[in-house]
Scaffold this active site. Structure first.
Site, PDB file in Angstrom:
ATOM      1  N   LYS A  22       1.197  -0.934  -0.484  1.00  0.00           N
ATOM      2  CA  LYS A  22       0.172  -0.074  -0.091  1.00  0.00           C
ATOM      3  C   LYS A  22       0.647   1.258   0.528  1.00  0.00           C
ATOM      4  O   LYS A  22       0.646   2.365  -0.749  1.00  0.00           O
ATOM      5  CB  LYS A  22      -1.492  -0.263   0.776  1.00  0.00           C
ATOM      6  CG  LYS A  22      -1.540   1.467   0.928  1.00  0.00           C
ATOM      7  CD  LYS A  22      -2.415   0.658   2.820  1.00  0.00           C
ATOM      8  CE  LYS A  22      -1.778   1.791   4.171  1.00  0.00           C
ATOM      9  NZ  LYS A  22      -1.804   2.770   4.194  1.00  0.00           N
ATOM     10  N   ASN A  23       2.120   1.307   0.998  1.00  0.00           N
ATOM     11  CA  ASN A  23       2.217   2.835   0.886  1.00  0.00           C
ATOM     12  C   ASN A  23       3.620   2.520   0.120  1.00  0.00           C
ATOM     13  O   ASN A  23       3.994   3.718  -0.137  1.00  0.00           O
ATOM     14  CB  ASN A  23       2.863   2.717   2.120  1.00  0.00           C
ATOM     15  CG  ASN A  23       1.534   3.103   3.725  1.00  0.00           C
ATOM     16  OD1 ASN A  23       0.880   2.995   3.094  1.00  0.00           O
ATOM     17  ND2 ASN A  23       2.131   2.725   4.913  1.00  0.00           N
ATOM     18  N   ARG A  92      -4.543  10.094   4.527  1.00  0.00           N
ATOM     19  CA  ARG A  92      -3.666  11.670   4.292  1.00  0.00           C
ATOM     20  C   ARG A  92      -2.451  11.870   3.378  1.00  0.00           C
ATOM     21  O   ARG A  92      -1.615  12.226   3.279  1.00  0.00           O
ATOM     22  CB  ARG A  92      -2.872  11.730   5.916  1.00  0.00           C
ATOM     23  CG  ARG A  92      -3.641  12.032   7.048  1.00  0.00           C
ATOM     24  CD  ARG A  92      -3.356  11.520   8.505  1.00  0.00           C
ATOM     25  NE  ARG A  92      -2.308  12.398   8.105  1.00  0.00           N
ATOM     26  CZ  ARG A  92      -1.710  13.435   9.071  1.00  0.00           C
ATOM     27  NH1 ARG A  92      -2.683  13.754   8.978  1.00  0.00           N
ATOM     28  NH2 ARG A  92      -0.608  14.420   8.766  1.00  0.00           N
ATOM     29  N   CYS A 116      -5.277  13.216  12.666  1.00  0.00           N
ATOM     30  CA  CYS A 116      -5.850  11.206  12.560  1.00  0.00           C
ATOM     31  C   CYS A 116      -6.407  10.557  13.959  1.00  0.00           C
ATOM     32  O   CYS A 116      -6.015  11.302  14.993  1.00  0.00           O
ATOM     33  CB  CYS A 116      -4.646  10.444  11.954  1.00  0.00           C
ATOM     34  SG  CYS A 116      -4.338   8.705  12.625  1.00  0.00           S
ATOM     35  N   ARG A 121      -0.274  14.167  12.893  1.00  0.00           N
ATOM     36  CA  ARG A 121       0.105  13.982  11.922  1.00  0.00           C
ATOM     37  C   ARG A 121       0.746  15.416  11.382  1.00  0.00           C
ATOM     38  O   ARG A 121       0.526  15.508  10.309  1.00  0.00           O
ATOM     39  CB  ARG A 121      -0.141  12.635  11.558  1.00  0.00           C
ATOM     40  CG  ARG A 121      -0.446  11.230  11.931  1.00  0.00           C
ATOM     41  CD  ARG A 121      -0.807   9.844  11.080  1.00  0.00           C
ATOM     42  NE  ARG A 121      -0.355  10.022  10.384  1.00  0.00           N
ATOM     43  CZ  ARG A 121      -0.044   8.889   9.725  1.00  0.00           C
ATOM     44  NH1 ARG A 121      -1.631   8.754   8.896  1.00  0.00           N
ATOM     45  NH2 ARG A 121       0.308   7.956   8.711  1.00  0.00           N
ATOM     46  N   PRO A 122       1.684  15.868  11.622  1.00  0.00           N
ATOM     47  CA  PRO A 122       1.849  17.135  11.194  1.00  0.00           C
ATOM     48  C   PRO A 122       2.613  17.231   9.769  1.00  0.00           C
ATOM     49  O   PRO A 122       3.374  15.747   9.730  1.00  0.00           O
ATOM     50  CB  PRO A 122       2.629  17.773  11.764  1.00  0.00           C
ATOM     51  CG  PRO A 122       3.065  16.724  12.848  1.00  0.00           C
ATOM     52  CD  PRO A 122       2.951  15.806  13.564  1.00  0.00           C
ATOM     53  N   LEU A 125       7.555  19.263   8.093  1.00  0.00           N
ATOM     54  CA  LEU A 125       8.287  19.100   7.665  1.00  0.00           C
ATOM     55  C   LEU A 125       8.860  19.053   5.966  1.00  0.00           C
ATOM     56  O   LEU A 125       8.858  19.357   5.395  1.00  0.00           O
ATOM     57  CB  LEU A 125       8.944  18.138   7.579  1.00  0.00           C
ATOM     58  CG  LEU A 125       9.039  17.265   9.367  1.00  0.00           C
ATOM     59  CD1 LEU A 125      10.205  15.983   9.293  1.00  0.00           C
ATOM     60  CD2 LEU A 125      11.105  18.175   9.770  1.00  0.00           C
ATOM     61  N   ASP A 305       3.538   0.318  12.482  1.00  0.00           N
ATOM     62  CA  ASP A 305       2.215  -0.331  11.484  1.00  0.00           C
ATOM     63  C   ASP A 305       2.049  -2.150  12.033  1.00  0.00           C
ATOM     64  O   ASP A 305       1.187  -2.316  11.241  1.00  0.00           O
ATOM     65  CB  ASP A 305       2.129  -0.533  10.140  1.00  0.00           C
ATOM     66  CG  ASP A 305       2.238   1.420   9.868  1.00  0.00           C
ATOM     67  OD1 ASP A 305       2.066   2.276  10.226  1.00  0.00           O
ATOM     68  OD2 ASP A 305       2.966   1.595   8.789  1.00  0.00           O
ATOM     69  N   ARG A 397      -8.721  -0.641   3.653  1.00  0.00           N
ATOM     70  CA  ARG A 397      -8.044   0.896   2.986  1.00  0.00           C
ATOM     71  C   ARG A 397      -6.606  -0.082   2.594  1.00  0.00           C
ATOM     72  O   ARG A 397      -5.800   0.682   2.162  1.00  0.00           O
ATOM     73  CB  ARG A 397      -8.033   1.916   4.256  1.00  0.00           C
ATOM     74  CG  ARG A 397      -9.768   2.805   4.433  1.00  0.00           C
ATOM     75  CD  ARG A 397      -8.926   3.835   5.738  1.00  0.00           C
ATOM     76  NE  ARG A 397      -7.735   4.179   4.822  1.00  0.00           N
ATOM     77  CZ  ARG A 397      -7.284   5.666   5.045  1.00  0.00           C
ATOM     78  NH1 ARG A 397      -7.908   5.908   6.438  1.00  0.00           N
ATOM     79  NH2 ARG A 397      -6.738   6.170   4.924  1.00  0.00           N
TER      80      ARG A 397
END
Ligand code: EPU
Length: 421
Positions: A22-23, A92, A116, A121-122, A125, A305, A397
């Site tokens: 997925k990622n 996100r 989230c 979850r900024p 950066l 995860d 998801r």
């Protein structure tokens, strides 16, 4: 909102094939915005997050066709640089379009992702890096509005290793004027997959696989094809399913080097493993479930995860263990639900202290996020009686039809479709 009904107790046995990551896919798809042309993304998993990214790309003008894990994209006619809230709020990772849109079109308007389910979850950066490359960034009406006629290369040093910020800055830097370096870049396999893709598109990147990337910007890139790497988190989740039910399972289409930290912990817990870069076999038949502590960290450490899944596994260990999350300090929404199944867990700051119990008992539990839901399914597979995991859309998801894979391995699990769950 479907639910899973699981009658626990069956040992998992047999072989399954691991899907694409997925990622990785969620970074590869927006990278296609960097150059016009036709792209084939092989081994793309069929996940709701992939469909969400497809909808966003289609909104921007990308033509998409997705069949049998082959995702074909055409980026010749991009008509918008605007990623609206309705798409970004669902996922996100939508913020990944920011770097490529800005780099290719000089403009991007992307909704701020917001919070989230497990805490802040900024994306500071991402934004600071783009500013260093000359972008003019304004936050207005819940949107990031980024402008720059042409980004310029820069030295960007991250205080924290961030997968998303590395991906976004990398996608911006490949088309910037001049040279960039990213110090303390993430080295997650999904980022390496992205670097390989960008190189195939004509990007000039040195330092692949290291935390120091050096990029020489080019004037234009060309379209390319790429194989998505296997999903190490899906693999880790199914390995725990085998371990927690004291089964014996072989995973195909997986490289052990993607998840050595997980394999090592599983061995310590009492499973026998055979692995290489083609398959992984786990034998948990005589598994004692030794209590094994884990602390999450960036790759190659134990992934955040997999933290929830490990917590579910340790709920049945023969002693006390501690699971500490250093990446997301509040990612413990699964704990109260695991307690409903009889787990004995207390939270102390960013650690779960788990006192192993002899058995878990089936109950109705609620999914709150993707990996939390996976942990509930694992607990349900081992629990006595029937467990109902509600709101499994979270699982959809990020896992390609996980219930079919588990059923194929002998689990008694079924999806019940409905609105009321
Ligand atoms: N961080 C900042 N500022 C930033 C970006 C990150 O402080 O601008 C912090 C985060 O708050 C966190 C740490 O840096 O403490 C690492 O976050 P990272 O940016 O690496 O996370 P991400 O890119 O938002 C990806 C995965 C997540 C996974 C994390 C960590 C994707 C699409 N998502 O998120 O995956 O947990 O890396 O490995 O790649 C999941 O699949 O369930 C999932 C949440």
């Amino acid at each position: 909102m479907d639910k899973f009904v699981i009658r626990g107790g069956n040992k998992l046995e047999g072989e399954v094939t691991i899907s694409g990551a997925k990622n990785a896919t969620l970074a590869l798809m927006p990278a296609t915005l960097l150059a016009p042309g036709n792209y084939s993304l092989y081994n793309t998993p069929e996940l709701n997050d992939v469909y969400t990214m497809m909808k966003l790309l289609t909104h921007l003008g990308v033509a998409a066709e997705f069949r049998d894990n082959l995702l074909k994209l055409n980026t010749d006619n991009i008509i918008s640089q605007d990623a609206p809230y309705e798409h970004v709020k669902k996922m996100r990772a939508s913020v990944y379009v920011l770097g490529p849109l800005l780099a290719r079109f000089g403009l991007a308007k992307v909704s701020l992702p917001g919070g989230c389910s497990w805490g802040p979850r900024p994306i500071n950066l991402h934004l600071e890096g783009l500013k260093k490359m000359g972008a003019d960034i304004e936050l207005s009406g819940g949107y990031i509005i980024a402008k720059s006629p042409r980004l310029h290369g820069s030295k960007i040093s991250f205080d924290i290793s961030s997968v998303g910020a590395t991906g976004n800055i990398l996608m911006a830097a490949v088309l910037a004027k001049g040279e960039s370096s990213i110090i303390n870049a993430a080295i997650e396999p999904e980022i390496i997959n992205l670097v390989c893709f960008l190189e195939k598109m004509g990007a000039r990147i040195e330092g692949i696989g290291t935390p120091n990337l050096h990029i020489e910007g080019v004037d234009e890139l060309k379209s390319a094809d790429i194989d998505t790497i296997p999903d190490r988190i899906e693999a880790g989740t199914i390995l725990i399913a085998a371990a927690i039910t004291r089964g014996k399972v072989k995973l195909n289409n997986i490289k052990a080097e993607l998840l050595l930290s997980i394999l090592n912990k599983l061995e310590n817990s009492g499973c026998n493993l055979i692995y290489n870069n083609e398959y992984i076999e786990i034998d948990g038949v005589n598994n004692n479930i030794n209590p094994i502590d884990v602390t999450t960290s960036a790759f190659p450490g134990f992934p955040t995860d997999m933290q929830a899944q490990w917590t579910a596994y340790m709920a049945l260990a023969s002693g006390v263990s501690t699971v500490t999350d250093t990446i997301y300090l509040d990612r413990f929404k699964h704990v109260p639900e695991l307690q409903r199944l009889g787990a004995s867990i207390t939270i102390n700051e960013n650690s779960a202290i788990i006192k192993g119990v002899k058995k878990l008992m089936g109950a109705k539990v609620m999914s709150t996020d993707l990996r939390a839901s996976a942990s509930l399914v694992l607990a349900g597979l081992a629990a006595q009686g029937t467990t109902e995991v509600l709101r499994v859309y979270h699982l959809d998801r990020g896992y390609q039809r996980i219930e079919e894979k588990l059923k194929f391995l002998g689990a008694d699990i079924e999806r019940v479709e409905g609105k009321e769950f």
